[in-house]
Each structure stands twice: as C-alpha cells, then as structure tokens.
Design a protein around this motif. Structure first.
Motif, PDB file in Angstrom:
ATOM      1  N   ASN A 186       0.809  -1.225   0.000  1.00 26.63           N
ATOM      2  CA  ASN A 186       0.000   0.000   0.000  1.00 26.63           C
ATOM      3  C   ASN A 186       0.840   1.272   0.000  1.00 26.63           C
ATOM      4  O   ASN A 186       0.531   2.250   0.675  1.00 26.63           O
ATOM      5  CB  ASN A 186      -0.955  -0.010   1.201  1.00 26.63           C
ATOM      6  N   GLU A 228       4.045  -1.583  -4.066  1.00 27.86           N
ATOM      7  CA  GLU A 228       2.970  -2.472  -3.647  1.00 27.86           C
ATOM      8  C   GLU A 228       3.487  -3.906  -3.603  1.00 27.86           C
ATOM      9  O   GLU A 228       4.379  -4.283  -4.368  1.00 27.86           O
ATOM     10  CB  GLU A 228       1.779  -2.374  -4.600  1.00 27.86           C
ATOM     11  N   TRP A 236      -4.237  -1.460  -9.432  1.00 27.83           N
ATOM     12  CA  TRP A 236      -3.211  -0.783  -8.635  1.00 27.83           C
ATOM     13  C   TRP A 236      -2.291   0.057  -9.510  1.00 27.83           C
ATOM     14  O   TRP A 236      -1.800   1.102  -9.088  1.00 27.83           O
ATOM     15  CB  TRP A 236      -2.387  -1.815  -7.854  1.00 27.83           C
TER      16      TRP A 236
END
Length: 332
Positions: A150, A165, A177
């Motif tokens: 994250n 990530e 993402w």
C-alpha cells in the motif's frame, strides 16, 4: 573427459572467481534461455534440470570454495535493480516475481517480442545469500517484502520516488493498482506462494512447470505487463529461485544424513554458524555474507526428515536457487 562435457567448465578450477562465476552464469544462460514448447514444457524443463547436474557436482566437490566468493563475484539482482532505477530516464517500473527461476525465463523471452516489446537487456543475476525473500528486500533498503504494501515503504530505501505495492492477487486485479505514477515497484508473491504450497512430496515440480507455462503466456499476465510498461521502461526479475529438491540425490551415509537432519531439519539453510562438520568435500558451508554468518546445505542433496523432504525449496547453495532472470523491456 566425457564427450559431451563442456571444456570451459574445466577452466573454472584455474581462473579467478569472477571469471569462474561468469563462465558458470554463461552456461546457465545457454541451458535455460532457449524457447520451450508449451505442450512439452515439463519434459523439456526436466531435461534442462539434468544438464545442470554436471555444474552442480563441480560446485559441491572440486570447486566448492567458489561459494565463498559468490557474493563478491557475481552481478547481483539487487544492485542491478538499483542501477537500473538510478540510470533510467523518464518512466520506470520493476516487477519482482517472488521465486521466479531461470526455468521460467523462456516464457518471458519468447512472449515479449511477438507482443511488441524491445528487449534491452536479458541475463542471469545472483540472489542474496541466503536465497530468501527478506535478504533481497533489505538489499533494496526495505525492511521486508510487506514494507512495500500500500505504498508504505517510506523514503529510506534505494529506489527513490517509487510507488510500491506487494500483492498476492490475480493479474487482472493488479491492473487496478497500476496507476499513472511515473515510477512503480510491484512485488508479486507468485510463484513463491505456489512453491511452498506444492512442496509436499509428490508431483509439485511438474504441476509448477505446467502452471508457469499457463500463467506467463496468459493474456491477463501480459495485460498487466502492458499496463506497467506504458510510458515506462520495465524490469522483470526475481528475489531468488528455487531448488527442485525432489530430484536431488538422497544422502546414503547415515552419519551425514543425521547431521544434515539435525542441523537443517527440512530447510536449506540455518541461521548462525551451526555445528562444524568434518567431511571433505563438505556437505554444508558456513559463510559470512552481508546477511551475517549462516550455514547452508551444499549442492543437490536431500535427506530423510519429518514429513518428507520438500520437493521444492530455496535458501541453500545450488545454482537454480541463487541464479535468477533479469530482463529489461519497453513497448515498441
């Protein structure tokens, strides 16, 4: 000398460690970089696995001392990633496929060009020692793999400006993402998670061969690659490889087998110096590396252990545990 023996391998015993490891890595590239046939992937990869045995025997017998020079002699993946990051102009991305070995290299090479990619460099790199996830993360300046979760990696690592990530998800999910950030690092847990799931005694190696062929030629995987490479130069690499340890030779000497079981259990390395062993050539090595003093199982050996020795493993001193692919591509 056997008729099919590569004469270059004899020079490994007389040249400098840097030249010796360069020769070994060149041989690994020769064996593993040529195309695979999806319908016969298991058989072809198994044949390549057997071709490595001659090299492995050399490195666990007459040339075992080369392992103490591995860290200082081979181009390491972590440094290659850092060098790429610092030298790339414009957008850049790194995809780390956790546990990807040289066995899976051909799928990337043979899929890239027909799909419109330029291959700027492709070769063999060396993992950290031990060949495990956390040492690689630390070499990049992260505390561990989960540090990338994250975009929480902070600013102290060696890939400045990276959006990070760590995911264990379907390739299609990863698309959500990959945003418009100019510099991204994605550490994906495949195939490492599958390596551990398939490590029980059985046909895990064959299953992984089939799965790798399916995954790395799939439209969903290459859709993710397309997204990462849009406006960016992309490196695809790995933190470590793995041993097809189910194919290793059983240690028949009872004293040696008991010593290995006592010191390593079902693992390929143990933290700390461990207990000294007296055999020559050695069956294990204690090495001082950037990750401290640790003890490693040497070569293609397996021994009886509780629950059966795993058929897929990593962390020890065999070539396909420590040698990984490094590929830099861009979209034409």
């Amino acid at each position: 000398m056997p008729a099919d023996r590569d004469p270059k391998l004899d020079a490994v015993l007389t040249v400098s460690p840097q030249e010796a490891w360069s020769t070994i890595f060149d041989k690994l590239w020769e064996i593993f970089s040529s195309p695979l046939t999806p319908q016969h992937a298991e058989q072809e990869i198994t044949q390549r696995e057997r071709r490595v045995c001659e090299l492995e025997l050399l490195l666990s017998s007459a040339a075992w001392e080369l392992w103490s020079e591995f860290e200082s002699s081979v181009p390491r993946t972590s440094q290659s990633v850092i060098d790429f990051w610092n030298s790339a102009n414009g957008g850049k991305a790194v995809l780390i496929l956790d546990g990807l070995s040289l066995r899976e290299l051909p799928w990337l090479l043979q899929e890239a060009k027909p799909r419109g990619y330029n291959i700027h460099q492709a070769g063999v790199r060396g993992s950290e020692i031990p060949s495990d996830t956390t040492p690689f993360a630390k070499a990049l300046g992260f505390g561990q793999r989960s540090s990338l979760d994250n975009n929480a990696a902070g600013l102290a690592h060696h890939l400045p400006g990276a959006r990070t990530e760590s995911l264990n998800a379907a390739w299609d999910y990863c698309l959500d993402w990959i945003a418009s950030a100019p510099a991204i690092v994605l550490w994906h847990h495949w195939p490492d998670d599958r390596i551990h799931q398939l490590s029980e005694p059985g046909d895990g190696f064959q299953k992984l061969c089939r799965e790798a062929a399916q995954q790395l030629t799939s439209e969903s995987f290459w859709k993710m690659i397309d997204r990462m490479a849009t406006g960016r130069r992309l490196v695809v690499t790995s933190d470590h490889g793995y041993a097809a340890s189910g194919m290793f030779t059983d240690v028949t000497n009872k004293e040696q087998a008991n010593w290995l079981k006592t010191n390593f259990g079902s693992s390929r390395f143990a933290h700390g110096p461990g207990t000294a062993q007296h055999w020559s050539p050695p069956i294990s090595l204690c090495l001082q590396t950037a990750n401290g003093v640790n003890q490693f199982a040497l070569g293609r050996r397996k021994w009886r252990s509780a629950g059966g020795y795993p058929t897929l493993a990593h962390g020890g001193l065999s070539l396909l545990e420590v040698a990984v692919p490094f590929i830099e591509i861009s979209k034409t």
